[in-house]
Design a protein around this motif. Structure first.
Motif, PDB file in Angstrom:
ATOM      1  N   GLY A  67       0.777  -1.227   0.000  1.00  0.00           N
ATOM      2  CA  GLY A  67       0.000   0.000   0.000  1.00  0.00           C
ATOM      3  C   GLY A  67       0.806   1.272   0.000  1.00  0.00           C
ATOM      4  N   GLY A  68       2.111   1.184   0.313  1.00  0.00           N
ATOM      5  CA  GLY A  68       2.971   2.358   0.278  1.00  0.00           C
ATOM      6  C   GLY A  68       3.193   3.048   1.605  1.00  0.00           C
ATOM      7  N   GLY A  69       2.677   2.496   2.705  1.00  0.00           N
ATOM      8  CA  GLY A  69       2.934   3.067   4.020  1.00  0.00           C
ATOM      9  C   GLY A  69       4.282   2.612   4.545  1.00  0.00           C
ATOM     10  N   VAL A  70       5.175   3.567   4.810  1.00  0.00           N
ATOM     11  CA  VAL A  70       6.530   3.261   5.290  1.00  0.00           C
ATOM     12  C   VAL A  70       6.593   3.505   6.786  1.00  0.00           C
ATOM     13  N   ASN A  71       7.135   2.550   7.520  1.00  0.00           N
ATOM     14  CA  ASN A  71       7.344   2.714   8.958  1.00  0.00           C
ATOM     15  C   ASN A  71       8.819   2.547   9.274  1.00  0.00           C
ATOM     16  N   GLY A  72       9.322   3.441  10.110  1.00  0.00           N
ATOM     17  CA  GLY A  72      10.677   3.313  10.621  1.00  0.00           C
ATOM     18  C   GLY A  72      10.635   2.974  12.096  1.00  0.00           C
ATOM     19  N   PHE A  73      11.362   1.931  12.484  1.00  0.00           N
ATOM     20  CA  PHE A  73      11.346   1.444  13.861  1.00  0.00           C
ATOM     21  C   PHE A  73      12.733   1.581  14.479  1.00  0.00           C
ATOM     22  N   VAL A  81       9.783   5.636  14.876  1.00  0.00           N
ATOM     23  CA  VAL A  81      10.550   6.876  14.790  1.00  0.00           C
ATOM     24  C   VAL A  81      10.298   7.596  13.469  1.00  0.00           C
ATOM     25  N   ALA A  82       9.604   6.955  12.548  1.00  0.00           N
ATOM     26  CA  ALA A  82       9.232   7.587  11.282  1.00  0.00           C
ATOM     27  C   ALA A  82       8.025   6.860  10.721  1.00  0.00           C
ATOM     28  N   SER A  83       7.119   7.593  10.115  1.00  0.00           N
ATOM     29  CA  SER A  83       5.941   6.994   9.485  1.00  0.00           C
ATOM     30  C   SER A  83       5.432   7.942   8.414  1.00  0.00           C
ATOM     31  N   PHE A  84       5.361   7.458   7.180  1.00  0.00           N
ATOM     32  CA  PHE A  84       4.898   8.319   6.098  1.00  0.00           C
ATOM     33  C   PHE A  84       4.332   7.474   4.967  1.00  0.00           C
ATOM     34  N   GLU A  85       3.599   8.131   4.083  1.00  0.00           N
ATOM     35  CA  GLU A  85       2.962   7.475   2.954  1.00  0.00           C
ATOM     36  C   GLU A  85       3.682   7.830   1.660  1.00  0.00           C
ATOM     37  N   ALA A  86       3.891   6.811   0.817  1.00  0.00           N
ATOM     38  CA  ALA A  86       4.485   7.062  -0.490  1.00  0.00           C
ATOM     39  C   ALA A  86       3.506   7.752  -1.428  1.00  0.00           C
ATOM     40  N   GLY A  87       2.218   7.615  -1.133  1.00  0.00           N
ATOM     41  CA  GLY A  87       1.214   8.240  -1.974  1.00  0.00           C
ATOM     42  C   GLY A  87       0.757   7.383  -3.128  1.00  0.00           C
ATOM     43  N   GLN A  88       1.310   6.184  -3.250  1.00  0.00           N
ATOM     44  CA  GLN A  88       0.917   5.233  -4.283  1.00  0.00           C
ATOM     45  C   GLN A  88       1.432   3.850  -3.892  1.00  0.00           C
ATOM     46  N   ARG A  89       0.984   2.840  -4.635  1.00  0.00           N
ATOM     47  CA  ARG A  89       1.442   1.485  -4.357  1.00  0.00           C
ATOM     48  C   ARG A  89       2.911   1.355  -4.716  1.00  0.00           C
ATOM     49  N   VAL A  90       3.627   0.552  -3.924  1.00  0.00           N
ATOM     50  CA  VAL A  90       5.046   0.329  -4.176  1.00  0.00           C
ATOM     51  C   VAL A  90       5.300  -1.165  -4.310  1.00  0.00           C
ATOM     52  N   SER A  91       6.497  -1.499  -4.777  1.00  0.00           N
ATOM     53  CA  SER A  91       6.845  -2.897  -5.000  1.00  0.00           C
ATOM     54  C   SER A  91       8.293  -3.129  -4.619  1.00  0.00           C
ATOM     55  N   GLY A  92       8.577  -4.292  -4.067  1.00  0.00           N
ATOM     56  CA  GLY A  92       9.955  -4.700  -3.870  1.00  0.00           C
ATOM     57  C   GLY A  92      10.614  -4.337  -2.556  1.00  0.00           C
ATOM     58  N   GLY A  93       9.995  -3.492  -1.743  1.00  0.00           N
ATOM     59  CA  GLY A  93      10.609  -3.179  -0.465  1.00  0.00           C
ATOM     60  C   GLY A  93      11.291  -1.831  -0.473  1.00  0.00           C
ATOM     61  N   VAL A  94      12.088  -1.592   0.553  1.00  0.00           N
ATOM     62  CA  VAL A  94      12.684  -0.286   0.791  1.00  0.00           C
ATOM     63  C   VAL A  94      14.204  -0.407   0.804  1.00  0.00           C
TER      64      VAL A  94
END
Length: 372
Positions: A67-73, A81-94
């Motif tokens: 879904g594109g929601g990124v979480n930093g732990f 410690v970080a949480s943001f949205e890519a604004g679109q679907r993503v693939s493959g990881g970070v």
């Protein structure tokens, strides 16, 4: 169309699909010689049909789902410690590097954010991006789904260089990206080739033959490198489906040894051994110097076992039911086992320190686990 059919078949072999080809082996009882403990648990969006790789920068672990929601732990506590949205679907990881959090999309876009989630730049490439972009020394390297390797300027996303080569008519859709080490970019290709490129300009340093296509039909002749190579010390090693495991001298690409082992999910290594999950889901240990067999753990047949992570005196793998298995480095025997959330672990475990690691499940569970 045939490449799509092949990728579905291999996805099922490797744990990237919704069901195994055969009934998974039943888990057997054993006498534990170590303990696995969950340090913390987080969550991101579910993975769908892709495999999502987490990544770490300093004391922060980043993870993303479809879904594109990124979480930093926080790696030690699991605190967000970080949480943001890519604004679109993503693939493959970070991917994380050069102060950037990097994502790829099914539409072929590379999205760059700072470590707090502020958008920095966006670049359109030639096709879908199934693997996490990587960055080092001012260059972002991205593998697109059509097997092109792009070098982008980390400051603005503009293209610095492009590497492309002809590929077989039939090849495997893979989530494996690139490894950047020692000023080089190491990447495996369809047809069993391992390539070393210069990070700064994309010039080819050397090309190693991991496997040669064999057989009479196009399907029989598939010998693709579908997992990340391992670059460790003076060796660069890779594994090919329907092919071999091979290690090369990292500077010049001279072949050191090769063994006939077919692998979809990949390899791991420590100072002594190279570990391989083969296409029957057995985990093997090979001598780093010669390739000779050390041990074979074959009691996880058809459990869609992940690539192995070498961690101290142990080897870590995940499976299709979300179990994490800890094997002895010395003989491959089971040392410990722990359940996560019941969904598949597709990406290799990610080392956090000498005793701890992280896994991400298909349902979006992010588990930091330690060996005691």
């Amino acid at each position: 169309m045939r490449s799509i059919v092949l990728s579905v078949g291999l996805a099922l072999l490797a744990g990237c699909g919704s069901a195994p080809l055969h009934k998974p082996a039943e888990l057997t009882e054993f006498q534990p010689t170590a303990t696995l403990k969950v340090l913390w648990r987080g969550s991101v969006d579910s993975a769908g049909e892709n495999v999502y790789y987490p990544d770490a920068s300093g004391n922060t672990v980043y993870a993303v789902g479809a879904g594109g929601g990124v979480n930093g732990f926080d790696a030690a506590s699991g605190k967000s410690v970080a949480s943001f949205e890519a604004g679109q679907r993503v693939s493959g990881g970070v991917g994380v590097g050069n102060g950037l959090v990097l994502l790829g999309t099914p539409k072929g876009e590379v999205l760059a954010f700072d470590l707090d989630g502020k958008p920095i730049w966006k670049t359109q490439l030639s096709s879908e991006i199934l693997a996490p972009p990587q960055a080092q020394d001012g260059t972002v390297v991205v593998r697109s789904g059509d097997n092109r390797i792009f070098g982008l300027d980390a400051a603005n996303g503009k293209q610095k260089w492009l590497y492309q080569r002809s590929t077989p008519a039939l090849s495997v859709r893979t989530n494996a990206g690139v490894v950047i080490q020692r000023g080089g970019v190491f990447v495996g290709f369809p047809g069993g080739r391992l390539i070393a490129l210069a990070l700064g300009n994309g010039n080819i340093g050397w090309e190693g033959v991991v496997a040669m296509p064999r057989g009479t039909t196009e399907l029989e002749r598939v010998a693709d490198i579908t997992s990340l190579p391992v670059i460790d010390g003076q060796q660069a090693c890779a594994a090919a489906f329907q092919g071999r495991v091979a290690c090369f001298e990292v500077a010049r690409g001279t072949l050191l040894w090769a063994r006939d082992v077919s692998s979809v999910t990949g390899i791991g290594a420590d100072a002594r051994y190279l570990y391989v999950t083969d296409d029957k889901n057995a985990v093997l240990a090979l001598d780093r110097a010669s390739g000779s067999s050390i041990w074979r753990q074959d009691k996880l047949v058809d459990r869609n076992v992940s690539a192995p992570l070498a961690l101290g005196r142990h080897v870590v793998v995940g499976d299709l039911e979300g179990y994490v298995h800890l094997l002895s480095r010395e003989d491959g025997s089971f040392a410990a086992r722990i359940a996560t959330d019941g969904s598949a672990i597709g990406a290799p475990p990610l080392a956090l320190d000498a005793r701890s690691f992280l896994v991400q499940t298909r349902d979006g569970g992010v588990f930091a686990i330690t060996v005691q």
